[in-house]
Enzyme design. Structure first.
Site, PDB file in Angstrom:
ATOM      1  N   ASP A 274       0.843  -1.201   0.000  1.00  0.00           N
ATOM      2  CA  ASP A 274       0.000   0.000   0.000  1.00  0.00           C
ATOM      3  C   ASP A 274       0.876   1.247   0.000  1.00  0.00           C
ATOM      4  O   ASP A 274       2.050   1.191   0.362  1.00  0.00           O
ATOM      5  CB  ASP A 274      -0.944   0.019   1.216  1.00  0.00           C
ATOM      6  CG  ASP A 274      -0.208   0.043   2.550  1.00  0.00           C
ATOM      7  OD1 ASP A 274      -0.589   0.856   3.439  1.00  0.00           O
ATOM      8  OD2 ASP A 274       0.757  -0.723   2.715  1.00  0.00           O
TER       9      ASP A 274
ATOM     10  N   GLU B   4       0.082  -0.855   5.846  1.00  0.00           N
ATOM     11  CA  GLU B   4       1.184  -0.333   6.670  1.00  0.00           C
ATOM     12  C   GLU B   4       1.067   1.164   6.893  1.00  0.00           C
ATOM     13  O   GLU B   4       1.299   1.667   7.992  1.00  0.00           O
ATOM     14  CB  GLU B   4       2.540  -0.657   6.038  1.00  0.00           C
ATOM     15  CG  GLU B   4       3.732  -0.427   6.968  1.00  0.00           C
ATOM     16  CD  GLU B   4       4.234   1.004   6.979  1.00  0.00           C
ATOM     17  OE1 GLU B   4       4.953   1.365   7.933  1.00  0.00           O
ATOM     18  OE2 GLU B   4       3.897   1.780   6.052  1.00  0.00           O
TER      19      GLU B   4
HETATM   20 ZN   LIG Z   1       6.750   2.208   4.014  1.00  0.00          ZN
END
Ligand SMILES: [Zn+2]
Length: 486
Positions: A123, A185
């Site tokens: 992501d 994340e």
């Molecule tokens: Zn990163």
């Protein structure tokens, strides 16, 4: 023919097969790259396809947004799963509540060999104001030895670097492999950080390669040995039912904005040091970044002094920081002459690598609850937290990494801290206390991650693949000499 140090192997470059042996200790121990280095040749041959894969992954705008798992995120997940499967990994999918699916999987270890977990994320953060980009953020653009685009440095080139190292070993590396490539994340990793303790087998390894960092500056192979923790704190002030004429009421009416500003001002001393009791800080013992380098990386205006006192590293790596990352107050444009009835701010606290982030959050919240500017009560609420991490740097994996990273770059390795946070790292360290964690990667201090015109240097990218390829061999060799997996 996979690279197997105990046997000769064949390298096919430009259609010509070439026999080369690898069990040459001199080539594995000494820093500096020997004349013909097989791993370097193999990775050089792989780079065109790795660049193509990076471009394809960057073109997918896999922006993670709290509470949403949209098609682009799933497309990126599927592409990552395919790449690792083609690279020889038995791929699986980890679905956790309210969290983008993580690509997990493994390549069983050869007898007696250690296992390495490869971590990264697919992501990215939003592109922000597209007018600030010189090239379209989701159109990977190569120029000047770099590829530009959102996620090129943070951190899709790290995902592809893992794939590249496995391809270099043709899917049969001399170590066991586990993978965990997540998709949340950038927004705190959702439910993933709490998962490793419940199912450590998915992640069990002797060493973790956390592919989400890189070189402090291009050309300086860097192992990041500490990450600060993180805690967010919401502060809100309500004093009046509605805005009141500043002429009629100013000077006496409790002003929410003034109170908020005064509270925020109390968080730092006159030098800019954090002035909240209970937040840990200690001098960083190790090589640190120079002030000149920090100023250059930070694009600090020449006439501006840095804030805080004491060593730079203890201000950005082994000490706290408090940043106002959001504030809801009347804007200047359209302002009216009124006393503010309400004001709100969001603080991002960076916490010493070894301090409990909830404890640190508590310290900031109790400071704010006690400050009561002009006698005004503040409403202080906790946001997300994530613990920091401090690596043990004396084990065989670190030893192997120092050799592999030094050889890949032909330069001495720097052990550095980082002010940033990767939520999963401390969770993995808790679930796997004996595993050594290597925080490495393809990015560098000038990559503009999270900003406009993010880019990855192809040279750093290639060297990161070479280093990881070599690391597998070095780590396996050390396990072999110490009588099997650590
Ligand atoms: Zn990163």
């Amino acid at each position: 023919m996979p690279i197997d140090e105990r046997r000769t192997y064949w390298l096919t470059v430009a259609g010509k097969r070439k026999e080369t042996t690898v069990r040459d200790t001199s080539s594995t121990s000494s820093a500096g790259v020997p004349a013909s280095d097989t791993a370097i040749e193999i990775v050089a041959a792989l780079m065109p396809s790795l660049k193509t894969d990076l471009g394809e992954l960057v073109r997918i705008p896999s922006v993670s947004v709290p509470g949403r798992i949209d098609d682009d995120l799933l497309r990126a997940h599927d592409m990552v799963a395919r790449l690792f499967s083609e690279a020889g990994v038995e791929v699986g999918r980890l679905d956790l509540p309210g969290t983008a699916p993580a690509v997990i999987g493994q390549i069983p270890a050869p007898p007696g060999a250690p296992t390495v977990l490869l971590y990264s994320h697919y992501d990215v953060v939003p592109a922000g104001d597209a007018t600030q980009w010189e090239t379209p953020p989701f159109e990977p653009t190569e120029h000047g030895g770099a590829v530009y685009g959102r996620g090129t440095a943070d951190t899709k080139s790290n995902v592809i670097a893992h794939v590249g190292a496995l391809r270099a070993w043709e899917g049969r590396p001399p170590v066991g492999i586990k993978i965990c490539i997540e998709g949340y994340e950038e927004i705190g990793s959702g439910a993933l950080p709490s998962y490793p303790p419940t199912d450590p087998e998915v992640f069990r390894a002797d060493a973790l390669i956390i592919g989400d960092m890189g070189s402090i500056t291009p050309g300086t192979p860097t192992l990041t040995t500490a990450l600060r923790g993180m805690a967010n704190v919401f502060v809100e002030v309500r004093t009046l039912k509605s805005g009141k004429h500043s002429g009629q009421y100013g000077g006496a009416a409790p002003d929410a904005l003034l109170a908020l500003v005064a509270a925020i001002a109390s968080l730092h001393d006159e030098h800019g040091n954090v002035a909240v009791a209970g937040l840990r800080r200690n001098e960083w013992d190790g090589p640190a970044q120079s002030e000149a380098e920090f100023r250059q990386l930070g694009e600090v205006f020449a006439e501006m002094a840095l804030i805080g006192t004491g060593g730079l590293a203890s201000r950005i790596w082994s000490g706290p920081a408090i940043t106002v990352i959001g504030i809801d107050v009347p804007s200047v444009d359209g302002a009216v002459n009124a006393v503010s009835p309400h004001a709100r701010a969001l603080l991002n606290v960076r916490v010493h690598p070894e301090q409990d982030s909830v404890e640190a959050q508590e310290a900031v919240m109790s400071h704010l609850r006690n400050v009561k500017p002009f006698g005004i009560e503040l409403d202080v609420q906790p946001g997300p937290t994530g613990d920091g991490f401090a690596a043990v740097t004396t084990g065989p994996a670190y030893e192997a990494a120092r050799v592999a990273w030094a050889q890949a770059w032909g330069a001495e390795v720097l052990l550095a801290g980082s002010g940033g946070s990767i939520p999963i790292v401390s969770a993995l360290a808790r679930a796997l206390p004996d595993a050594e964690a290597l925080l490495v990667g393809t990015t560098d201090g000038y990559a503009n991650i999270h900003g406009p015109n993010e880019r990855v240097l192809l040279d750093e990218f290639e060297k990161a693949v070479i280093a990881e390829t070599k690391f597998f061999r070095e780590f396996a060799a050390r396990a072999a000499t110490t009588g099997g997996a650590t």
